[in-house]
Enzyme design. Sequence first.
Site, mmCIF file in Angstrom:
data_model
loop_
_atom_site.group_PDB
_atom_site.id
_atom_site.type_symbol
_atom_site.label_atom_id
_atom_site.label_comp_id
_atom_site.label_asym_id
_atom_site.label_seq_id
_atom_site.Cartn_x
_atom_site.Cartn_y
_atom_site.Cartn_z
ATOM 1 N N THR A 11 47.965 32.712 47.940
ATOM 2 C CA THR A 11 46.943 33.551 47.614
ATOM 3 C C THR A 11 45.734 32.677 46.916
ATOM 4 O OG1 THR A 11 48.771 34.906 46.990
ATOM 5 C CG2 THR A 11 46.690 35.133 45.840
ATOM 6 N N GLN A 14 31.825 12.754 44.185
ATOM 7 C CA GLN A 14 30.826 12.336 43.235
ATOM 8 C C GLN A 14 29.376 12.583 43.613
ATOM 9 O OE1 GLN A 14 31.383 10.991 40.308
ATOM 10 N NE2 GLN A 14 33.720 10.927 40.384
ATOM 11 N N ASN A 60 33.064 6.243 42.648
ATOM 12 C CA ASN A 60 33.193 6.756 41.298
ATOM 13 C C ASN A 60 33.208 6.015 39.965
ATOM 14 O OD1 ASN A 60 35.660 6.518 42.958
ATOM 15 N ND2 ASN A 60 36.635 6.695 40.979
ATOM 16 N N GLY A 78 39.574 17.901 44.950
ATOM 17 C CA GLY A 78 39.123 16.733 45.934
ATOM 18 C C GLY A 78 40.188 16.045 46.397
ATOM 19 N N THR A 79 41.368 15.759 45.605
ATOM 20 C CA THR A 79 42.462 14.902 46.222
ATOM 21 C C THR A 79 43.209 15.790 47.236
ATOM 22 O OG1 THR A 79 43.044 14.062 44.011
ATOM 23 C CG2 THR A 79 44.858 14.245 45.715
ATOM 24 N N CYS A 119 43.233 1.195 35.890
ATOM 25 C CA CYS A 119 43.412 2.424 36.598
ATOM 26 C C CYS A 119 43.806 3.703 35.757
ATOM 27 C CB CYS A 119 44.398 2.382 37.643
ATOM 28 S SG CYS A 119 46.112 1.939 37.085
ATOM 29 N N HIS A 156 35.445 20.411 39.475
ATOM 30 C CA HIS A 156 35.302 20.139 38.165
ATOM 31 C C HIS A 156 34.503 18.773 37.874
ATOM 32 C CE1 HIS A 156 37.950 16.332 38.029
ATOM 33 N NE2 HIS A 156 38.401 16.816 39.172
HETATM 34 N N1 PLP Z 1 37.603 11.391 44.852
HETATM 35 C C1 PLP Z 1 36.775 10.964 44.228
HETATM 36 C C2 PLP Z 1 35.818 9.950 44.509
HETATM 37 C C3 PLP Z 1 36.777 11.100 42.783
HETATM 38 O O1 PLP Z 1 36.003 10.827 41.825
HETATM 39 C C4 PLP Z 1 37.999 11.887 42.239
HETATM 40 C C5 PLP Z 1 37.991 12.493 41.075
HETATM 41 O O2 PLP Z 1 38.189 11.494 40.152
HETATM 42 C C6 PLP Z 1 38.828 12.735 43.404
HETATM 43 C C7 PLP Z 1 38.521 12.231 44.838
HETATM 44 C C8 PLP Z 1 39.973 13.505 42.987
HETATM 45 O O3 PLP Z 1 39.451 14.724 42.786
HETATM 46 P P1 PLP Z 1 40.406 15.897 42.073
HETATM 47 O O4 PLP Z 1 40.371 15.364 40.611
HETATM 48 O O5 PLP Z 1 39.542 17.274 42.436
HETATM 49 O O6 PLP Z 1 41.630 15.808 42.622
#
Ligand code: PLP
Length: 390
Positions: A239, A181, A153, A74-75, A327, A203
């Site tokens: 890859t 989420q 989240n 996600g990041t 946090c 995940h």
């Molecule tokens: N965005 C939201 C709303 C999340 O809850 C999270 C994970 O906690 C992320 C982004 C980040 O995702 P990842 O852990 O796959 O980088």
Amino acid sequence: MPSDTPIYLDHAATTPVAPEVFEAMRPFFCECYANPATLYHSGRRAGDAVEAARRQLAALIGAGPGQILFTSGGTESDNWALKAVLCRGPKKHLITCAIEHQAVLAVGRFLAEQAGGDLTVLPVDGHGLVDPDELRRAIRPDTALVSIMHANNEVGTLEPVAELAAIARERGVLFHTDAVQTVGKIPIDVRQLGIDLLSVSAHKLNGPKGVGALYVRQGVRLGAWQHGGRQESQLRAGTVNVPGAVGLGAAAELAGRNLEANGRREWALVEKLWGGISGRIAHVRRHGHPAKRIPGILNVSFDGTEGEAVLLQLDNLGIEAAAGSACASGSGDISHVLKAMGLSPNSARAAIRFSVGRTTTGDQIDRVLSALPSIIGRLRDLNPLWKTPE
Ligand code: PLP
């Protein structure tokens, strides 16, 4: 005494890999390990598996397979969406909201401070909702992108993303949503939502860590994110993580099979937990929108306690949840989400997030409910400032 298997109520942080997902991934480690970019038989098999996974994820969100790009999570998807759009043309204004994940907020700040961008952070109301009129007022001729999360989240509030995306579209502005989420938790159709870009993380839906995806609507041109080889339509070199992509695809298919039933089950578990808490413990507040929310998150504050102290007590009994106040680094900072929703510092520091998932049972909720009253009572007794309100 904690039992050997903890009661895991932190599914919003991450989820266990489902056995079916693990089995789908297994052959792609030691047996079919070929590089999917190669032309011989096992390479083609790996490549076919990646494309099947793309179709599985696309099907879950109403997209075409050609609109899915695999990432490391996600990041990365959030970083790609924001940086690629802000860096591609003369428009440099980004609009987001105060309760986004740091994967959006920190990128916005970086773009504003170091890449010539400009950032508007929209406020939210006491439930965590963005007001569409605030967005209307914030859009400017130089606005390149609006990024508003699908669900938060920490508190689970669902933003009115379809309405917000329509406002952006009317004004010719691209719309991104962090759906980390919600994908696999509630039904999503990217066409109905009318969004241009959407972030996914495996995940959070019983897939593996370190893999995710970015949905890109046809016609939206993003710049290359990683330069090098020609993978992922020449936009993300490197890859491809074959087991990861296969895991995300399998998790998407599994989630899609039982989506509504799982949602109802998680909703009922959370309501059971909340009903039990509010019936047994006085002076407790629930945060987030009561109805516009994803099923699996309950965020509550027990007045007169510190969330982290409650968590440690729960952990001693083998119950794992999250503090809504600190946090991820454990710095003790007050949650930016709860602060933006207008909570007092004391309420924010008292917040705890319980999040349920596929492996949560009603019996586990009962065990949490029988442990909580004495934990809260003890912590209140130890707090010299705690006086039962009239
Ligand atoms: N965005 C939201 C709303 C999340 O809850 C999270 C994970 O906690 C992320 C982004 C980040 O995702 P990842 O852990 O796959 O980088």
